[in-house]
Structures are given as structure tokens and as C-alpha cells.
Design an enzyme around this catalytic site. Structure first.
Site, short mmCIF file in Angstrom:
data_model
loop_
_atom_site.label_atom_id
_atom_site.label_comp_id
_atom_site.label_asym_id
_atom_site.label_seq_id
_atom_site.Cartn_x
_atom_site.Cartn_y
_atom_site.Cartn_z
N GLY A 46 7.44 -8.34 3.71
CA GLY A 46 7.47 -7.90 2.33
C GLY A 46 8.69 -7.06 2.01
O GLY A 46 9.36 -6.54 2.92
N LEU A 100 9.13 -4.03 0.69
CA LEU A 100 9.16 -2.62 1.07
C LEU A 100 9.40 -2.45 2.56
O LEU A 100 10.23 -1.64 2.98
CB LEU A 100 7.86 -1.92 0.66
CG LEU A 100 7.78 -0.43 1.04
CD1 LEU A 100 8.94 0.36 0.44
CD2 LEU A 100 6.44 0.16 0.60
N ASP A 118 -3.00 -9.72 12.56
CA ASP A 118 -3.87 -10.09 11.44
C ASP A 118 -4.72 -8.87 11.08
O ASP A 118 -5.72 -8.60 11.74
CB ASP A 118 -4.74 -11.28 11.83
CG ASP A 118 -5.67 -11.72 10.71
OD1 ASP A 118 -5.60 -11.13 9.60
OD2 ASP A 118 -6.47 -12.65 10.93
N THR A 177 -0.43 -9.41 -3.30
CA THR A 177 0.14 -8.83 -4.53
C THR A 177 0.19 -9.80 -5.70
O THR A 177 0.71 -9.45 -6.76
CB THR A 177 1.55 -8.30 -4.26
OG1 THR A 177 2.37 -9.38 -3.77
CG2 THR A 177 1.53 -7.18 -3.24
N TYR A 231 -6.95 -7.68 -8.75
CA TYR A 231 -5.89 -7.06 -7.95
C TYR A 231 -6.06 -5.54 -7.92
O TYR A 231 -6.14 -4.93 -6.85
CB TYR A 231 -4.52 -7.42 -8.51
CG TYR A 231 -3.39 -6.65 -7.86
CD1 TYR A 231 -3.09 -6.82 -6.51
CD2 TYR A 231 -2.64 -5.73 -8.59
CE1 TYR A 231 -2.06 -6.10 -5.90
CE2 TYR A 231 -1.60 -5.01 -8.00
CZ TYR A 231 -1.33 -5.20 -6.66
OH TYR A 231 -0.33 -4.48 -6.06
N LYS A 267 -7.34 -3.17 -4.73
CA LYS A 267 -6.46 -2.10 -4.25
C LYS A 267 -7.17 -0.76 -4.33
O LYS A 267 -7.00 0.10 -3.45
CB LYS A 267 -5.17 -2.07 -5.08
CG LYS A 267 -4.25 -3.25 -4.86
CD LYS A 267 -3.72 -3.34 -3.43
CE LYS A 267 -2.70 -2.26 -3.12
NZ LYS A 267 -2.13 -2.42 -1.75
N TRP A 292 5.88 -1.66 -10.40
CA TRP A 292 6.94 -2.62 -10.70
C TRP A 292 8.02 -2.63 -9.61
O TRP A 292 9.21 -2.46 -9.88
CB TRP A 292 7.56 -2.29 -12.06
CG TRP A 292 6.66 -2.47 -13.23
CD1 TRP A 292 5.29 -2.62 -13.22
CD2 TRP A 292 7.05 -2.48 -14.61
NE1 TRP A 292 4.82 -2.74 -14.50
CE2 TRP A 292 5.87 -2.65 -15.38
CE3 TRP A 292 8.26 -2.35 -15.27
CZ2 TRP A 292 5.88 -2.71 -16.77
CZ3 TRP A 292 8.28 -2.41 -16.67
CH2 TRP A 292 7.12 -2.59 -17.40
#
Length: 287
Positions: A11, A13, A38, A64, A127, A131, A152
Site C-alpha cells: 500500500g 503508506l 495473512d 480501502t 467501509y 474501520k 484523502w
């Protein structure tokens, strides 16, 4: 030297963290993707933590896809909620700490002033709901943790709004972007630098708290798109439109600006203005 685990290595980040580290000599960083670890498998997570004596985990693993979460709620819950529970349990077993990434989408977007960490959460879709359940899994554990909500997120890596807008602009003379959803773009490199600051200064111990981190300032998706194409020198025209013109499976908060007073007070870490960070990305990378 401590073993620091970063999940979700593919990802944006995690990739920014890896790039910013530049071979840290104070810690041993272990980056894993879903094939290497995993996180939805509790036994594998527990075994990995034990085998590698994990001191701290930075959980960047997440599902995401906001619209996809409405279609495949089971996967969203598995990755965004149950996997965090697995990590919390492994941390409990090993005495590890956790820095977990969350989202502005835990809020309904009904305010017109920035959301603080103590404001009531009320996610509009699967989503944000999953989270938030992930946050709860940590908060109901006894481990040291920091939950970092951001908004964002974009970078030179992965799939994100900046790269999507640039791609579309090369194929069209004009594009429509919503102007009635407002928040703050966050350059993943800035967030990565903050996380590394926390790690290298050992500021993750003795905390069980939620913090907001985004770049400074406020804009709409329309404003963001206009600035992206301006910096790119594109002649593609951006036309403002309302959310209702582009119906999607998932509802999104109309206003999800995050208040960062708490994180600035507790850590005294400088947070760049969103336009400055966008300029930095566009200047240093050919996207």
C-alpha cells in the site's frame, strides 16, 4: 534493536514509510504483504509475532475500496475489523504495541467545523463501519496503541485520487468532480514521516489513544482536482458538480475535516499545508 512490523507493505503508506526509513540503524523493520502474512488468519498472526519477537506493529493493511465495501461487506469486515482483532490479540500475547491507521469516514459529515477525536462517530457505509469496529477491537484490548485517523490519502505509489485525475485528464478534454464533499488531502509521505518520528523516539509506549492526522487546510474534491491539473500543466477543464450527479453504492461524508490540535499539542510535530505537499509530490515525481 527492536523488530517493527509493517503490514500492508504494497500500500501507499507502507511504501512511503519504507522509502523514508533509509536503512534505519535503530530498529529492524519487517514489511509484509498479504501473501507473506495473512492478517485475517489469527493463528498465522500469533505465530509470526512470536517467531519474530515483534515490539511494535504498524497496521497499514486495509480494505480501502469504499464502494466495494458495500458490495462485499464480508471481506471489508474481515480485513478492517477481524484482522485488527487478530493483531490486538497477538500484541497482547507478546506485549507488543500497535499503531493502527483509520479514517475520516468514521464520521457522518454532518458538522461544519473540524471533527475532534472525541466527537461522536456515525459512519455512513460499510467501509467506515468496519474501520470503526477495527478501532474498537484495539480500544477493548489492554495493549499500548495509537489509532491514527487520516483523510484523502495520496502518494506517488498505489491507486489514489491524484494519479486517477492525471490519468483521466490525458484521455479527456474535461471532467466532472464533486464540489460538495469537503475534507483535507493528506500526502502519505507526511504521515509516514510522523509515524517514523513516533517510532524512532519511542513515543508509542504508555499510550492508548486516538489521534487525527491530515495535512493542514480544507478543500473539496473539485478544488483538489483543479490544483492537481494546474500543477501538471494540463489544459483539461474541471467542471464542478454535486454528489447526486454521480450516484455510488456507498454514501460519503459531505464534510470530514479533521481537527489536529491534539496531535500537535502532544507531539509538537509540524504538519504541512495540503497545497505545499501536493507541490512537493508533483515536483519530485513524474506521475
Amino acid at each position: 534493536m527492536k523488530n517493527i512490523l509493517i503490514t500492508g507493505a504494497s500500500g501507499q503508506l507502507a511504501m512511503e514509510i519504507k522509502q523514508e526509513l533509509n536503512n534505519s540503524i535503530t530498529n529492524n523493520y519487517i514489511f509484509t504483504n498479504k501473501n507473506e502474512l495473512d492478517v485475517t488468519n489469527a493463528d498465522k498472526v500469533s505465530s509470526f509475532f512470536s517467531k519474530n519477537s515483534i515490539e511494535l506493529v504498524i497496521n497499514c493493511a486495509a480494505y480501502t475500496n469504499v464502494n466495494g465495501s458495500e458490495i462485499d461487506k464480508e471481506t471489508a469486515n474481515l480485513v478492517n475489523h477481524l484482522a485488527v482483532k487478530n493483531i490486538a490479540e497477538a500484541c497482547t500475547e507478546q506485549g507488543s504495541a500497535c499503531i493502527h491507521l483509520s479514517t475520516d469516514y468514521v464520521f457522518a459529515g454532518e458538522k461544519n467545523t473540524p471533527y475532534t477525536e472525541t466527537d461522536a462517530t456515525s459512519p455512513l457505509g460499510a467501509y467506515g463501519q468496519t474501520k470503526l469496529l477495527g478501532e474498537s477491537a484495539l480500544q477493548h484490548s489492554d495493549i499500548d496503541f495509537l489509532i491514527l485517523r487520516t483523510s484523502w490519502l495520496y502518494s506517488a505509489f498505489g491507486n489514489n485520487f491524484v494519479k486517477n485525475i492525471l490519468g483521466i485528464s490525458k484521455e479527456r478534454k474535461e471532467l466532472k468532480v464533486v464540489f460538495d464533499q469537503v475534507s483535507t488531502p493528506t500526502y502519505a509521505k507526511d504521515l509516514a514521516r510522523f509515524i517514523i518520528f513516533i517510532i524512532e523516539n519511542k513515543l508509542y509506549r504508555g499510550r492508548q489513544d486516538v489521534y487525527h492526522f491530515s495535512n493542514e487546510g480544507v478543500c473539496s474534491w473539485y478544488d483538489f482536482a483543479v490544483e492537481i491539473l494546474k500543477l501538471a500543466g494540463s489544459d483539461c477543464k474541471v467542471i464542478p458538480c454535486r454528489t447526486e450527479e454521480f450516484p455510488t453504492p456507498a454514501s460519503r461524508p459531505a464534510y470530514s475535516v479533521l481537527d489536529k490540535a491534539k496531535i500537535k499539542t502532544d507531539f509538537n510535530f509540524p504538519i504541512p499545508y495540503w497545497r505545499d505537499s501536493l507541490v512537493s509530490l508533483m515536483t519530485n515525481y513524474k506521475l
